[in-house]
Design a protein around this motif. Structure first.
Motif, PDB file in Angstrom:
ATOM      1  N   LEU A 126       1.230 -35.150  -6.396  1.00 62.56           N
ATOM      2  CA  LEU A 126       1.727 -33.831  -6.006  1.00 62.56           C
ATOM      3  C   LEU A 126       3.161 -33.908  -5.506  1.00 62.56           C
ATOM      4  CD1 LEU A 126      -1.343 -32.370  -4.085  1.00 62.56           C
ATOM      5  CD2 LEU A 126      -0.270 -31.383  -6.107  1.00 62.56           C
ATOM      6  N   GLN A 152      -2.406 -27.826 -10.683  1.00 57.99           N
ATOM      7  CA  GLN A 152      -1.047 -27.978 -10.171  1.00 57.99           C
ATOM      8  C   GLN A 152      -0.053 -28.188 -11.314  1.00 57.99           C
ATOM      9  OE1 GLN A 152       0.468 -27.888  -7.188  1.00 57.99           O
ATOM     10  NE2 GLN A 152      -1.330 -27.405  -5.946  1.00 57.99           N
ATOM     11  N   ARG A 184      -6.054 -20.023  -6.490  1.00 61.34           N
ATOM     12  CA  ARG A 184      -5.150 -20.713  -7.420  1.00 61.34           C
ATOM     13  C   ARG A 184      -5.500 -20.364  -8.877  1.00 61.34           C
ATOM     14  NH1 ARG A 184      -2.987 -20.742  -3.200  1.00 61.34           N
ATOM     15  NH2 ARG A 184      -3.005 -22.494  -1.755  1.00 61.34           N
ATOM     16  N   ALA A 247      -0.216 -26.603  -1.704  1.00 63.19           N
ATOM     17  CA  ALA A 247      -0.989 -27.782  -2.115  1.00 63.19           C
ATOM     18  C   ALA A 247      -1.569 -28.501  -0.903  1.00 63.19           C
ATOM     19  CB  ALA A 247      -0.101 -28.730  -2.921  1.00 63.19           C
TER      20      ALA A 247
END
Length: 469
Positions: A126, A152, A184, A247
């Motif tokens: 990430l 992501q 998300r 995140a």
């Protein structure tokens, strides 16, 4: 050791007598989740033992988790420089400070000092991907290799406007079958929609509408906007800091199921990167409330910006009132809710006032509040407000207004004929009155069966949500 090890009891059987008071007070405060006070007491110890690495690590973690970011970063940088003991968390906090300052290259170099353990396996990809995105590059290789991080990759590609990567992701993954947080999923469906992948967006929204029926109207509206080309990004990611904050929040939510201390730490890291992240503030408020730190919970809630969201403003105000009740500040809670019911004409706030009084066994005041809510509805109770009729029925029963109580309970039952609590309450009320005994026995039995069925189906429902969404 992982991050949770920073919160284990300090391994000193007999702290120095000159420090014992601060040690005991700090340990007590931390054990009771009062990190602000714990950070003060352990900082006092650090003043006397400035080179004690374990105390430095403890003070760093406590300050980060108490929202004293500057102090936490200062100690983290010192620990990284000295490179003594476990510097994992120090590297992460230092990397965050670079990331917030948009020093992305430095943040990548710093995060490499983070352990590649289970948590590191989630954090490192990430961090690197969003730091690269901050430099205008797309690097989602490691994100695509982890089912829990695949979403992501969509966010990164959406931020960098990489339509080719988005097209590839849309064709390759069924995001309704990946462990992606619900909000998300909404975000990535919108990203797909505004970048021409409308079929993928509609597929995701249809799955959400089916899996979360109470929000089906919202998701069906999103489908309509996708179809006619008017869909807008409600939660657009405009900086890598906002994205990384979200995140870290996702991690905090996962950790909150059994690792509350680490959850608090990650929620504050999220807040450090984006001080307006309402969801981070709400999670921290919930953690504080769970530990009976109601003043702290209220403080987090009051920091949420609701200026441009009237409904959110009402929701937060009602939550604050709930915390005031838990803290024993009944009058303040009533004042907040009275303002909502009078100024904003919020019926639910008036009902909440009735519930507060009823839970305090002040049935006369509860009835006054419920009657006022009835008046606000012009005495026309719909299925949406069956609980109001049920609550007033219970209140009238306790005040021995039996005729009105029976009427209220029957109205509630007509709106929710299989609701076990109504069946049970009305059934026992009839039994106490010595009337409709056969019907009462049948209703009580139905209530018991319904409750047993709900309990039995809970694991099934949870599994459905995990598998589908």
């Amino acid at each position: 050791d992982d991050i949770a090890s920073f919160f284990a009891n300090y391994q000193t059987d007999t702290p120095p007598k000159t420090l014992s008071g601060n040690f005991l007070a700090g340990q007590f405060a931390q054990d009771h989740s009062d990190w602000d006070q714990a950070s003060v007491y352990f900082s006092n110890i650090l003043d006397d033992t400035p080179t004690e690495t374990d105390i430095q690590r403890r003070v760093m973690a406590l300050n980060m988790g108490a929202g004293h970011y500057g102090k936490a970063i200062e100690i983290a940088q010192r620990l990284v420089k000295e490179n003594k003991g476990d510097t994992t968390l120090a590297h992460l906090i230092t990397a965050l400070s670079y990331f917030k300052a948009a020093k992305y290259r430095e943040s990548i170099q710093e995060i490499e000092g983070y352990k590649n353990d289970a948590l590191g396996a989630a954090i490192l990809p990430l961090f690197v991907s969003w730091a690269e995105a901050g430099q205008g590059k797309v690097d989602i290789t490691n994100l695509k290799n982890s089912p829990s991080l695949t979403y992501q990759a969509v966010l990164v590609a959406g931020y960098t406007k990489d339509k080719a990567t988005l097209s590839s992701l849309a064709k390759t993954y069924d995001f309704t079958k990946t462990p992606t947080p619900i909000d998300r999923l909404d975000d990535i469906a919108a990203i797909f929609a505004v970048n021409g992948e409308t079929d993928k967006a509609i597929t995701i929204y249809k799955a959400l509408a089916t899996g979360i029926p109470e929000q089906s109207n919202y998701f069906n509206q999103r489908i309509t906007h996708v179809t006619d080309g008017t869909l807008k990004m409600d939660g657009a990611i405009n900086t890598p800091q906002v994205a990384m904050s979200d995140a870290l929040l996702d991690m905090a939510r996962i950790l909150s199921n059994g690792y509350e201390d680490s959850a608090r730490l990650f929620a504050h890291m999220s807040l450090y990167l984006n001080s307006t992240n309402a969801s981070s503030l709400e999670l921290l408020a919930q953690i504080a409330a769970d530990n009976h730190l109601y003043a702290e919970s209220i403080d987090y809630l009051t920091r949420i910006d609701t200026q441009n969201d009237p409904e959110k403003k009402v929701q937060i105000a009602r939550s604050i009132a709930q915390m005031q009740v838990a803290a024993g500040q009944i009058n303040e809670a009533i004042r907040i809710l009275d303002t909502l019911s009078q100024t904003d004409k919020k019926i639910d706030a008036k009902i909440q006032i009735g519930d507060i009084y009823r839970n305090q066994d002040n049935f006369k005041m509860a009835l006054d509040a419920y009657n006022a809510a009835y008046d606000m509805l012009d005495n026309k109770i719909t299925a949406q407000y069956w609980e109001l009729s049920f609550a007033r029925g219970m209140t009238n029963e306790r005040l021995k207004n039996w005729n009105q109580a029976e009427k209220d309970l029957n109205i509630a039952l007509s709106l929710q004929p299989d609701q076990p609590y109504i069946l049970n309450y009305l059934g026992y009320s009839w039994a106490d009155q010595g009337v409709h005994l056969d019907k009462a026995a049948e209703m009580i039995e139905r209530a018991a069966v319904a409750v047993s069925l709900v309990i039995a189906l809970q694991p099934v429902a949870q599994g459905f949500k995990r598998d589908v969404l």
